[in-house]
Write a protein that holds these residues in place. Structure first.
Motif, PDB file in Angstrom:
ATOM      1  N   UNK A  10      -3.660   4.742  -8.762  1.00  0.00           N
ATOM      2  CA  UNK A  10      -2.786   4.801  -7.588  1.00  0.00           C
ATOM      3  C   UNK A  10      -3.587   4.713  -6.294  1.00  0.00           C
ATOM      4  N   UNK A  11      -4.803   5.252  -6.302  1.00  0.00           N
ATOM      5  CA  UNK A  11      -5.618   5.144  -5.093  1.00  0.00           C
ATOM      6  C   UNK A  11      -6.062   3.706  -4.859  1.00  0.00           C
ATOM      7  N   UNK A  12      -6.280   2.971  -5.935  1.00  0.00           N
ATOM      8  CA  UNK A  12      -6.699   1.585  -5.798  1.00  0.00           C
ATOM      9  C   UNK A  12      -5.579   0.742  -5.188  1.00  0.00           C
ATOM     10  N   UNK A  13      -4.348   0.941  -5.619  1.00  0.00           N
ATOM     11  CA  UNK A  13      -3.247   0.103  -5.134  1.00  0.00           C
ATOM     12  C   UNK A  13      -2.874   0.438  -3.696  1.00  0.00           C
ATOM     13  N   UNK A  14      -3.019   1.686  -3.265  1.00  0.00           N
ATOM     14  CA  UNK A  14      -2.660   2.028  -1.888  1.00  0.00           C
ATOM     15  C   UNK A  14      -3.831   1.857  -0.928  1.00  0.00           C
ATOM     16  N   UNK A  15      -4.989   1.509  -1.437  1.00  0.00           N
ATOM     17  CA  UNK A  15      -6.172   1.274  -0.613  1.00  0.00           C
ATOM     18  C   UNK A  15      -6.022  -0.070   0.099  1.00  0.00           C
ATOM     19  N   UNK A  16      -6.392  -0.131   1.352  1.00  0.00           N
ATOM     20  CA  UNK A  16      -6.262  -1.371   2.109  1.00  0.00           C
ATOM     21  C   UNK A  16      -7.075  -2.507   1.495  1.00  0.00           C
ATOM     22  N   UNK A  17      -8.099  -2.199   0.699  1.00  0.00           N
ATOM     23  CA  UNK A  17      -8.868  -3.248   0.030  1.00  0.00           C
ATOM     24  C   UNK A  17      -7.999  -4.030  -0.958  1.00  0.00           C
ATOM     25  N   UNK A  18      -6.902  -3.438  -1.396  1.00  0.00           N
ATOM     26  CA  UNK A  18      -5.982  -4.100  -2.322  1.00  0.00           C
ATOM     27  C   UNK A  18      -4.774  -4.669  -1.565  1.00  0.00           C
ATOM     28  N   UNK A  19      -5.000  -5.102  -0.327  1.00  0.00           N
ATOM     29  CA  UNK A  19      -3.867  -5.531   0.495  1.00  0.00           C
ATOM     30  C   UNK A  19      -3.124  -6.731  -0.077  1.00  0.00           C
ATOM     31  N   UNK A  20      -3.790  -7.545  -0.888  1.00  0.00           N
ATOM     32  CA  UNK A  20      -3.080  -8.665  -1.507  1.00  0.00           C
ATOM     33  C   UNK A  20      -2.013  -8.163  -2.476  1.00  0.00           C
ATOM     34  N   UNK A 136      -2.956   2.119 -15.465  1.00  0.00           N
ATOM     35  CA  UNK A 136      -1.699   1.394 -15.268  1.00  0.00           C
ATOM     36  C   UNK A 136      -0.588   2.299 -14.754  1.00  0.00           C
ATOM     37  N   UNK A 137      -0.513   3.510 -15.266  1.00  0.00           N
ATOM     38  CA  UNK A 137       0.499   4.447 -14.770  1.00  0.00           C
ATOM     39  C   UNK A 137       0.203   4.825 -13.314  1.00  0.00           C
ATOM     40  N   UNK A 138      -1.070   4.950 -12.986  1.00  0.00           N
ATOM     41  CA  UNK A 138      -1.444   5.209 -11.597  1.00  0.00           C
ATOM     42  C   UNK A 138      -1.061   4.054 -10.681  1.00  0.00           C
ATOM     43  N   UNK A 139      -1.292   2.819 -11.148  1.00  0.00           N
ATOM     44  CA  UNK A 139      -0.875   1.644 -10.376  1.00  0.00           C
ATOM     45  C   UNK A 139       0.632   1.643 -10.165  1.00  0.00           C
ATOM     46  N   UNK A 140       1.370   1.955 -11.213  1.00  0.00           N
ATOM     47  CA  UNK A 140       2.834   2.013 -11.124  1.00  0.00           C
ATOM     48  C   UNK A 140       3.256   3.043 -10.079  1.00  0.00           C
ATOM     49  N   UNK A 141       2.649   4.211 -10.126  1.00  0.00           N
ATOM     50  CA  UNK A 141       2.958   5.270  -9.169  1.00  0.00           C
ATOM     51  C   UNK A 141       2.648   4.807  -7.743  1.00  0.00           C
ATOM     52  N   UNK A 142       1.491   4.180  -7.547  1.00  0.00           N
ATOM     53  CA  UNK A 142       1.118   3.683  -6.226  1.00  0.00           C
ATOM     54  C   UNK A 142       2.075   2.615  -5.727  1.00  0.00           C
ATOM     55  N   UNK A 143       2.486   1.720  -6.610  1.00  0.00           N
ATOM     56  CA  UNK A 143       3.430   0.669  -6.236  1.00  0.00           C
ATOM     57  C   UNK A 143       4.769   1.270  -5.836  1.00  0.00           C
ATOM     58  N   UNK A 144       5.211   2.287  -6.565  1.00  0.00           N
ATOM     59  CA  UNK A 144       6.473   2.946  -6.228  1.00  0.00           C
ATOM     60  C   UNK A 144       6.360   3.608  -4.855  1.00  0.00           C
ATOM     61  N   UNK A 146       4.527   2.535  -2.348  1.00  0.00           N
ATOM     62  CA  UNK A 146       4.601   1.438  -1.378  1.00  0.00           C
ATOM     63  C   UNK A 146       6.050   0.966  -1.229  1.00  0.00           C
ATOM     64  N   UNK A 147       6.733   0.788  -2.353  1.00  0.00           N
ATOM     65  CA  UNK A 147       8.119   0.324  -2.327  1.00  0.00           C
ATOM     66  C   UNK A 147       9.002   1.315  -1.571  1.00  0.00           C
ATOM     67  N   UNK A 148       8.812   2.595  -1.798  1.00  0.00           N
ATOM     68  CA  UNK A 148       9.633   3.592  -1.107  1.00  0.00           C
ATOM     69  C   UNK A 148       9.417   3.519   0.408  1.00  0.00           C
TER      70      UNK A 148
END
Length: 192
Positions: A10-20, A136-144, A146-148
């Motif tokens: 989740x930290x990886x997906x919300x990190x600005x380095x993963x802006x794509x 993967x669950x962390x990525x899902x949590x991070x994406x949720x 962002x979506x919220x």
């Protein structure tokens, strides 16, 4: 589940380095409002399933795609999603099947983008199932998360400021397209 890898995901997906990846999630959810949260949750989960598949296959060295190609394809997925939002005729999303296809298929491409990062974290670990699941669950949590944020901002802009839903979609999708298009140009240069 491995809590360390969940946190890294989740930290990886919300990190600005993963802006794509953030930009893709924004483009994917640009046409929705907070009341559509269930539809968006299914879309995000389809995206997670897609990238989980290629992430696992890449980490297990079953597939190998040159990183320059992946870095080119990721912004292409953002551009295609944003254009689809822009040319959509109705204000509210009616036919979600195309969006589910985008989420799942484009998730396959985005998973390849995460693979090098995860491979470096796993090193020579023998059992990758728990770390992979946790990540993967962390990525899902991070994406949720962002979506919220996107849905809350969209709801505020459409409902409080009375900007038309279609105009907000055009603005958000056009911004995502513009940023991604610049990334596509950089990707083309890296390929050749």
């Amino acid at each position: 589940m491995d809590e360390l890898y969940f946190q890294l995901g989740w930290q990886h997906i919300v990190n600005w380095d993963a802006y794509d990846h953030i930009l893709f999630v924004i483009a994917l959810s640009a046409i929705y409002l907070l009341r559509d949260w269930k539809k968006v949750l299914v879309l995000v989960t389809a995206f997670t399933i897609g990238h989980s598949i290629t992430l696992a296959l890449s980490v297990l060295h079953i597939i190998r795609i040159p990183s320059a190609l992946v870095e080119f394809l990721i912004p292409v997925t953002i551009c295609v999603t944003a254009i689809s939002n822009i040319v959509r005729r109705e204000d509210e999303p009616q036919n979600l099947q195309l969006n589910y296809f985008y989420a799942l298929f484009f998730g396959l491409i985005h998973g390849l983008g995460f693979s090098n990062y995860l491979k470096s974290l796993l090193g020579s670990q023998a059992n990758i199932v728990k770390p992979l699941l946790g990540f993967n669950l962390g990525l899902e949590f991070g994406q949720i998360m962002i979506v919220m944020v996107v849905l809350l901002i969209s709801g505020a802009i459409v409902n409080i400021t009375r900007v038309k839903r279609r105009d907000w979609n055009m603005f958000l999708s056009s911004a995502a397209f513009g940023i991604a298009f610049l990334m596509v140009i950089q990707g083309v240069k890296a390929l050749f």
